[in-house]
Motif scaffolding. Sequence first.
Motif, short mmCIF file in Angstrom:
data_model
loop_
_atom_site.label_atom_id
_atom_site.label_comp_id
_atom_site.label_asym_id
_atom_site.label_seq_id
_atom_site.Cartn_x
_atom_site.Cartn_y
_atom_site.Cartn_z
N SER A 363 -0.78 -0.65 -3.17
CA SER A 363 -0.46 -1.87 -3.90
C SER A 363 0.39 -1.56 -5.12
O SER A 363 1.24 -2.36 -5.53
CB SER A 363 -1.74 -2.59 -4.30
OG SER A 363 -2.48 -3.00 -3.15
N GLY A 364 0.16 -0.37 -5.72
CA GLY A 364 1.01 0.05 -6.83
C GLY A 364 2.43 0.31 -6.38
O GLY A 364 3.40 -0.08 -7.06
N ALA A 365 2.58 0.96 -5.23
CA ALA A 365 3.91 1.21 -4.69
C ALA A 365 4.62 -0.10 -4.37
O ALA A 365 5.83 -0.24 -4.61
CB ALA A 365 3.80 2.08 -3.44
N LEU A 366 3.87 -1.06 -3.83
CA LEU A 366 4.47 -2.36 -3.51
C LEU A 366 5.01 -3.05 -4.76
O LEU A 366 6.13 -3.57 -4.76
CB LEU A 366 3.44 -3.24 -2.81
CG LEU A 366 3.88 -4.66 -2.49
CD1 LEU A 366 5.05 -4.64 -1.50
CD2 LEU A 366 2.72 -5.48 -1.93
N ALA A 367 4.22 -3.05 -5.83
CA ALA A 367 4.67 -3.67 -7.07
C ALA A 367 5.89 -2.96 -7.63
O ALA A 367 6.82 -3.59 -8.15
CB ALA A 367 3.54 -3.69 -8.09
N ALA A 368 5.91 -1.63 -7.52
CA ALA A 368 7.06 -0.87 -8.00
C ALA A 368 8.31 -1.22 -7.20
O ALA A 368 9.40 -1.40 -7.78
CB ALA A 368 6.77 0.62 -7.93
N LEU A 369 8.19 -1.31 -5.89
CA LEU A 369 9.34 -1.66 -5.06
C LEU A 369 9.85 -3.06 -5.38
O LEU A 369 11.06 -3.29 -5.45
CB LEU A 369 8.97 -1.55 -3.58
CG LEU A 369 8.69 -0.14 -3.04
CD1 LEU A 369 8.22 -0.22 -1.60
CD2 LEU A 369 9.93 0.73 -3.15
N GLY A 370 8.91 -4.00 -5.55
CA GLY A 370 9.32 -5.36 -5.88
C GLY A 370 9.99 -5.44 -7.24
O GLY A 370 11.03 -6.10 -7.41
N HIS A 427 3.66 8.70 -1.54
CA HIS A 427 2.88 9.55 -0.63
C HIS A 427 2.86 8.89 0.75
O HIS A 427 2.76 7.67 0.87
CB HIS A 427 1.47 9.73 -1.16
CG HIS A 427 0.71 10.82 -0.48
ND1 HIS A 427 0.04 10.62 0.71
CD2 HIS A 427 0.49 12.12 -0.82
CE1 HIS A 427 -0.56 11.74 1.07
NE2 HIS A 427 -0.30 12.68 0.15
N SER A 428 2.95 9.71 1.79
CA SER A 428 3.04 9.17 3.14
C SER A 428 1.84 8.30 3.52
O SER A 428 1.96 7.36 4.31
CB SER A 428 3.19 10.30 4.15
OG SER A 428 2.08 11.20 4.08
N SER A 429 0.68 8.60 2.94
CA SER A 429 -0.52 7.83 3.27
C SER A 429 -0.63 6.53 2.48
O SER A 429 -1.48 5.70 2.80
CB SER A 429 -1.77 8.68 3.02
OG SER A 429 -1.97 8.90 1.63
N LYS A 430 0.20 6.37 1.45
CA LYS A 430 0.12 5.17 0.60
C LYS A 430 1.50 4.59 0.32
O LYS A 430 1.79 4.13 -0.78
CB LYS A 430 -0.58 5.51 -0.72
CG LYS A 430 -2.06 5.83 -0.58
CD LYS A 430 -2.86 4.61 -0.12
CE LYS A 430 -4.34 4.94 0.00
NZ LYS A 430 -5.13 3.76 0.45
N SER A 431 2.34 4.60 1.34
CA SER A 431 3.66 4.00 1.19
C SER A 431 3.56 2.49 1.40
O SER A 431 2.60 1.99 1.99
CB SER A 431 4.64 4.61 2.18
OG SER A 431 4.22 4.37 3.51
N ALA A 432 4.52 1.77 0.90
CA ALA A 432 4.52 0.31 1.00
C ALA A 432 5.82 -0.17 1.62
O ALA A 432 6.86 0.51 1.55
CB ALA A 432 4.35 -0.31 -0.39
#
Length: 570
Positions: A363-370, A427-432
């Motif tokens: 969810s952190g990666a998703l917010a960063a991408l957005g 990280h591959s296990s927590k990508s968004a």
Amino acid sequence: MTPAALPSRALLTVDDGLCLWSDKESAMASSIDPPITPRRQLRFTLVLAAVFAVAAAFVLTPHLTRAEAQVTAASEWDGAACNVAVPGSWASSSLLPDPFLKIDGTRVTAQSQWECRRSEIKELAERTIYGDKPQPDSVTGTVTSSRITVNVSDNGRSTSFSASVQLPSGTGPFPAVIVYGGFGADTATILATGTAVVNYDPAAVGAEGTPRSNKQGAFYNLYGATSTTGVLMAQAWGVSRIIDVIEQSGGSVLEPTTGVTGCSRYGKGAFVAGAFDQRIALTMPIESGSGGVSALRSIPQESGSQPLSSTYNEQPWLGDAFSAYTGNPAGLPVDTHEVVGMIAPRGLFIMDNPHVEWLGARSGALAALGGAEVYKALGAGSNISYHSNVSDGTHCATRSEWRTPLQQSINKFLHGTGNPPALINMHSSKSANLAQWRNWTTPTLTPAGPTETTTPAETTTPAETTSPPPGGAGCTATVQMVSQWNSGWQGNVLVTAGATAISGWTLSWTWPGSQRITSSWNASVTSSGAAVTAEDIGWNGAIAAGRTATAWGFVASGASAAPVVTCTPA
């Protein structure tokens, strides 16, 4: 942080990768631990204030050194003049809201309109997530080589708190990173870059371990124990008051160029502080989890992450109004990717831990991408970095993978040297996958356009000039003013290729007066006195024959000017 980086703290236990630390006064668990007991009380004395009441000049004189800092604002919130009318209701959506969609239903089309769109996001986030961040009537204090004292008055009430200062070797004044509660980016690395560390006790301003009906700390001394503002915003308010005092101090010890960092619960706080004070040049939240960077709509879909209801109830971190959304994040008018966007175009380095499920790294990666889409639209895509591809799962550990991008971020955004890390390393296990969470596209914002509101000190009249057109080949350059305020202005630089395409460019000019570039993006810029030289950074060097590109942008101090620009093609 390692024990060596925190000499006054002792490592108590390491259990399932969760570190608990203590000092002489309290055991402070990370945000993924059970709630701490309310043992911390606001503490300050008139004797302490008297000891450190060293006279300071309260003149807001800019202290410009080295190559200058990155993008910062002229005030805590430059969009104060924007007319924001928050609606009584809004549509519900399970997807991330469009950060470029204004309250009136139209979309942002120009970079100059972002300031007021940011103000809309700010108002909505305060209304539904964090609570209000008030502006006090008076802030005074002192800065010495070892301590900052802060005295605040508002509406007939007064309060005080302090922070300790650790200076690096060398001759100051120094830019500073405000470190929440001893948990944040590695202080040894910070000091090694020639940057001071301001150790901030957030509990003195917004205490944890208190019920929502009886909040404690310096903030609540002023605004009441039943204030609906959450502890994260109260603590961010304290960071802003520290910056007020640093600005007033005249720059003999610390420059008014600041960063902020924290890990775990303090990562949540650092994130909020950076979003709600535009003077902060670099924001570095670490493993902030639910209530921090992690996208609120995504958290319920990420197995094992801390539920929103738990985040709301563990501590009064979030504003009281968030209680209506703990089971319905789709009903929120904003999400944290837009809070990330509030920091744009300033420096942002988000660090995450993919090995602890509770932290919700996907969810952190998703917010960063957005949020990165906002940076791209503003022409500052290299100013945001996200890194969760680490091997050590220990919570709040000092990680070798982060050391170089940390150094690069501090050097660029606090010292104005080198290039930012400009990386998205999940990280591959927590990508968004942002595409699964949005139905909006990122607009191409025009570099100049009508502002939605102006103060008397602002203008949108372009100030531009070009070098003589090349004969058949070569290039010309134009400096175009985007906006202006009392102490400076923002410019974009347009480069036009002649009859032949160019693969790169070098620009040079000499300022006609005291103007100086204080920050820039998408160019390698060097300054020597009034002389400026800028080169492309690769991807923005190629321009087709006869075409014009908005090549890069900058913020400058002093009055707007129209330098004669020389463009040399590569």
